[in-house]
Write an enzyme that holds these catalytic residues in place. Structure first.
Site, PDB file in Angstrom:
ATOM      1  N   TYR A  37       0.825  -1.201   0.000  1.00  0.00           N
ATOM      2  CA  TYR A  37       0.000   0.000   0.000  1.00  0.00           C
ATOM      3  C   TYR A  37       0.860   1.252   0.000  1.00  0.00           C
ATOM      4  O   TYR A  37       2.080   1.186   0.174  1.00  0.00           O
ATOM      5  CB  TYR A  37      -0.969  -0.009   1.192  1.00  0.00           C
ATOM      6  N   ARG A  56       8.298   4.441  -4.484  1.00  0.00           N
ATOM      7  CA  ARG A  56       8.310   3.495  -3.368  1.00  0.00           C
ATOM      8  C   ARG A  56       7.284   2.392  -3.583  1.00  0.00           C
ATOM      9  O   ARG A  56       7.538   1.219  -3.259  1.00  0.00           O
ATOM     10  CB  ARG A  56       8.045   4.220  -2.043  1.00  0.00           C
ATOM     11  N   ARG A 105      -7.026 -21.655  -1.865  1.00  0.00           N
ATOM     12  CA  ARG A 105      -6.119 -21.039  -0.899  1.00  0.00           C
ATOM     13  C   ARG A 105      -4.811 -21.834  -0.863  1.00  0.00           C
ATOM     14  O   ARG A 105      -4.786 -22.996  -0.478  1.00  0.00           O
ATOM     15  CB  ARG A 105      -6.761 -21.033   0.493  1.00  0.00           C
ATOM     16  N   HIS A 107      -0.337 -21.045  -0.314  1.00  0.00           N
ATOM     17  CA  HIS A 107       0.632 -19.988  -0.008  1.00  0.00           C
ATOM     18  C   HIS A 107       1.358 -19.521  -1.258  1.00  0.00           C
ATOM     19  O   HIS A 107       1.570 -18.340  -1.462  1.00  0.00           O
ATOM     20  CB  HIS A 107       1.637 -20.477   1.040  1.00  0.00           C
ATOM     21  N   LYS A 151       6.322  -1.727   2.008  1.00  0.00           N
ATOM     22  CA  LYS A 151       5.104  -1.184   2.643  1.00  0.00           C
ATOM     23  C   LYS A 151       3.989  -2.214   2.445  1.00  0.00           C
ATOM     24  O   LYS A 151       3.119  -2.066   1.578  1.00  0.00           O
ATOM     25  CB  LYS A 151       4.765   0.195   2.056  1.00  0.00           C
ATOM     26  N   LEU A 207      11.037   1.560   7.183  1.00  0.00           N
ATOM     27  CA  LEU A 207      10.418   2.027   5.942  1.00  0.00           C
ATOM     28  C   LEU A 207      11.092   3.349   5.580  1.00  0.00           C
ATOM     29  O   LEU A 207      11.231   4.230   6.436  1.00  0.00           O
ATOM     30  CB  LEU A 207       8.914   2.252   6.136  1.00  0.00           C
TER      31      LEU A 207
HETATM   32  N1  PLP Z   1       7.639   3.935   9.103  1.00  0.00           N
HETATM   33  C1  PLP Z   1       6.504   3.231   9.194  1.00  0.00           C
HETATM   34  C2  PLP Z   1       6.534   1.904   9.854  1.00  0.00           C
HETATM   35  C3  PLP Z   1       5.314   3.747   8.670  1.00  0.00           C
HETATM   36  O1  PLP Z   1       4.185   3.034   8.746  1.00  0.00           O
HETATM   37  C4  PLP Z   1       5.321   5.036   8.075  1.00  0.00           C
HETATM   38  C5  PLP Z   1       4.094   5.626   7.535  1.00  0.00           C
HETATM   39  O2  PLP Z   1       3.028   5.113   7.625  1.00  0.00           O
HETATM   40  C6  PLP Z   1       6.524   5.738   8.021  1.00  0.00           C
HETATM   41  C7  PLP Z   1       7.676   5.160   8.530  1.00  0.00           C
HETATM   42  C8  PLP Z   1       6.588   7.105   7.410  1.00  0.00           C
HETATM   43  O3  PLP Z   1       6.522   7.026   6.012  1.00  0.00           O
HETATM   44  P1  PLP Z   1       6.000   8.262   5.157  1.00  0.00           P
HETATM   45  O4  PLP Z   1       6.764   9.451   5.614  1.00  0.00           O
HETATM   46  O5  PLP Z   1       6.337   7.901   3.743  1.00  0.00           O
HETATM   47  O6  PLP Z   1       4.543   8.390   5.404  1.00  0.00           O
END
Ligand code: PLP
Length: 284
Positions: A37, A56, A105, A107, A151, A207
């Site tokens: 997402y 991203r 279903r 994996h 993400k 992330l």
């Molecule tokens: N780290 C995590 C685990 C997140 O879930 C998020 C945003 O939801 C971020 C960092 C920040 O990312 P961004 O600045 O791209 O929203």
């Protein structure tokens, strides 16, 4: 108020009312959390840092081998069409792509048609006066998997953290792996010590936040040297300033962690500067 207009969503090529949107029980997003997402902020009707978000998204899709269903210009077109159904100028767009529905279903996977879902909701931001009061956080072990750079929609650990934050009445859970601060449950984490900014380097344990990049850009504009290097729990607790960042929360000052105050519970001057710079970036 026209509620139907407010609740339009995009699902697999159609703009429909949210309460009429449904997917198959065989969707691998439903069965396995097999999807990714993005969350993109929209200010005054303009998508903020769209290119970085789409890049991203591509990285996340590549990492789990889902073909990107659209080109960047197709994404732009769809997102703008959806925004045309929203009423307030500041929005938070949520895009989800799952691997799609299989016949049984299992994996492992074969080539499927990805499911694409997008919704937009009003983005309300805290005023500077509210932010200046500072926020609290607690530190907990990072129990997530080792590909936090993706993400992914499989967010069970984050769900538990979020509930924990709610129960403890704190803004964020700050995570550590073996005493090293990684990031927040839904944000990136920064600390300032002796006039330098520190944040965990990008890699598989965090992330790579789009707002993180903007916070670093803002820090440099505020003459604050940036160190993308790890720091410990003690380092965090002894910091002069602590911030968290995310697309929907921007850059927030944390002034209390685990019942200890940061900077005597006062928001720092560097935060003030990056806040102002970030607001300018939004108008570019
Ligand atoms: N780290 C995590 C685990 C997140 O879930 C998020 C945003 O939801 C971020 C960092 C920040 O990312 P961004 O600045 O791209 O929203």
């Amino acid at each position: 108020m026209d509620f139907n207009r407010l609740s339009m969503v995009y699902l697999n090529g159609n703009f429909i009312e949210k309460n009429k949107a449904s997917i198959s029980v065989m969707d691998r997003g439903f069965l396995f959390g097999d999807g990714v997402y993005e969350v993109i902020p929209v200010y005054q009707g303009k998508l903020f840092r769209l290119t970085a978000h789409l890049k991203r998204l591509q990285n996340s899709l590549d990492a789990i081998k889902i073909p990107n269903p659209y080109s960047n210009s197709e994404w732009l077109n769809i997102l703008n069409q959806l925004l045309g159904h929203s009423q307030s100028p500041n929005q938070s767009l949520y895009l989800q792509i799952t691997r799609g529905s299989d016949t049984q279903r299992r994996h492992n996977f074969q080539a499927l048609t990805p499911t694409v879902y997008i919704e937009s909701s009003p983005l309300t931001q805290k005023t500077k006066q509210v932010l200046e009061k500072g926020f609290s956080a607690i530190i907990q072990p990072d129990i997530r998997w080792s590909r936090c750079d993706i993400k992914a929609t499989s967010l069970l650990a984050n769900v538990l953290y979020s509930q924990n934050a709610k129960e403890n009445q704190v803004e964020e859970i700050i995570l550590h792996r073996n005493d090293i601060i990684t990031e927040g449950a839904t944000s990136n984490v920064f600390m300032i010590k002796n006039g330098s900014l520190f944040t965990h380097p990008t890699g598989t344990h965090i992330l790579s936040g789009i707002t993180r990049d903007l916070a670093l850009e803002s820090a440099l504009a505020c003459k604050l040297p940036v160190n993308e290097s790890a720091f410990s729990i003690d380092g965090l607790l002894g910091a002069d300033e602590v911030w968290i960042s995310s697309s929907t929360r921007e850059i927030m000052p944390i002034t209390q962690i685990d019942n200890q105050t940061i900077n005597h519970a006062k928001v720092g001057t560097y935060w003030e500067c990056v806040y102002n710079h970030y607001q300018q970036l939004k108008n570019d």
